[in-house]
Design an enzyme around this catalytic site. Structure first.
Site, mmCIF file in Angstrom:
data_model
loop_
_atom_site.group_PDB
_atom_site.id
_atom_site.type_symbol
_atom_site.label_atom_id
_atom_site.label_comp_id
_atom_site.label_asym_id
_atom_site.label_seq_id
_atom_site.Cartn_x
_atom_site.Cartn_y
_atom_site.Cartn_z
ATOM 1 N N GLU A 1 28.364 -6.717 -20.226
ATOM 2 C CA GLU A 1 28.289 -6.156 -21.593
ATOM 3 C C GLU A 1 27.915 -4.670 -21.577
ATOM 4 O OE1 GLU A 1 26.074 -7.928 -20.130
ATOM 5 O OE2 GLU A 1 24.070 -7.192 -20.635
ATOM 6 N N HIS B 1 25.678 -7.277 -15.522
ATOM 7 C CA HIS B 1 25.745 -7.088 -16.980
ATOM 8 C C HIS B 1 27.125 -6.625 -17.428
ATOM 9 C CE1 HIS B 1 21.451 -7.486 -18.037
ATOM 10 N NE2 HIS B 1 21.241 -7.054 -16.801
ATOM 11 N N CYS C 1 22.073 -12.521 -16.173
ATOM 12 C CA CYS C 1 20.809 -11.991 -15.689
ATOM 13 C C CYS C 1 19.649 -12.911 -16.097
ATOM 14 C CB CYS C 1 20.660 -10.552 -16.176
ATOM 15 S SG CYS C 1 19.719 -9.561 -15.037
#
Ligand code: GLN
Length: 192
Positions: free
Chosen positions: A177, A175, A79
Site C-alpha cells: 500500500e 507494504h 506486516c
C-alpha cells in the site's frame, strides 16, 4: 466486485483504503462488529500488532472476526496484520495472541528494528517485479504444507517467504500500500 473492509483500529488504514479504491473496489472501514456484516474480505493493516490486538479485544471484533473466518472471510494481512493471522508468533509479547489461521511461524521485527527497515525488488508469482517496502517487518521462518509462497527474499541470512497465501488467508511481510503499484492487491481481489 467483492466488498473489502479495512480494519480501521490502528495503523496505515488510509493508504490501504486508497489502494483498493483505485482498483474500483467497494471499500469500507471496519471499526465495529456490525461493519463486518457485508464485507467479503478484510485487510488487516501494518501498524503495531500488540496495539491492534488490544483494540480487537476491546471493540468486540476479535470474536466476530474469528466467527467470520470460520465461514470463509478472506483476509489480507500486511506486516502487523501478518503477525495477527499467523499460527505461531516468535518474539511476541508474552500475552500476544493471534487468530492462528495462516500456518506460518513469524518472528516479530525479524529483519531488525526500525533502523534496519529496507526496500528491495521482489519477484511476485503471477505479477512480476514489485518494489517491496519493509518496516520493522515480521520474518516468516517456517510454513506449513498448505501455504503457497508467492514471493521470497534473500536478506543475507537465508531466503524467506515474504508473500504467502493459504486459501483465502494472505500474509505479506512488506507494504504494497506504500507504493503506487496495485498489482499485489489486484491479485488478492481476483482471488476472493
Ligand atoms: N513490528 C510491528 C509489530 O510487531 C509490525 C511493523 C509494521 O506493521 N510495519 O506489530
Amino acid at each position: 466486485m467483492p466488498r473489502v473492509g479495512v480494519l480501521a483500529l490502528q495503523g496505515d488504514v488510509r493508504e490501504h483504503e486508497a489502494a483498493f479504491v483505485e482498483l474500483g473496489v467497494d471499500v469500507r472501514r471496519v471499526r465495529t462488529a456490525a461493519h463486518l456484516d457485508d464485507v467479503d474480505a478484510l485487510v488487516i493493516p501494518g501498524g503495531e500488532s500488540t496495539a491492534i490486538a488490544h483494540l480487537l479485544d476491546t471493540s468486540g471484533l476479535r470474536s466476530e472476526i474469528g466467527t467470520r473466518l470460520g465461514s470463509g472471510l478472506a483476509i489480507f494481512g500486511t506486516c502487523a496484520g501478518l503477525i495477527l493471522v499467523a499460527r505461531d508468533v516468535l518474539d511476541g509479547r508474552v500475552d500476544q495472541w493471534s487468530f492462528g489461521v495462516l500456518d506460518v511461524s513469524v518472528r516479530r521485527n525479524g529483519y531488525g528494528r526500525q533502523i534496519a527497515s529496507f526496500e528491495t525488488e521482489l519477484e511476485v508469482h503471477g505479477v512480476g517485479n514489485v518494489h517491496g517496502v519493509f518496516i520493522r517487518a515480521p520474518k516468516i521462518e517456517a510454513i506449513g504444507d498448505d501455504v503457497v509462497v508467492l514471493a521470497s527474499h534473500d536478506h543475507g541470512g537465508g531466503t524467506h517467504p515474504v508473500l504467502v497465501r493459504q486459501g483465502r488467508v494472505w500474509g505479506c511481510s512488506f507494504h504494497p500500500e506504500l507504493t503506487n503499484d496495485r498489482r499485489v492487491q489486484r491479485l488478492f481481489v481476483e482471488s476472493i
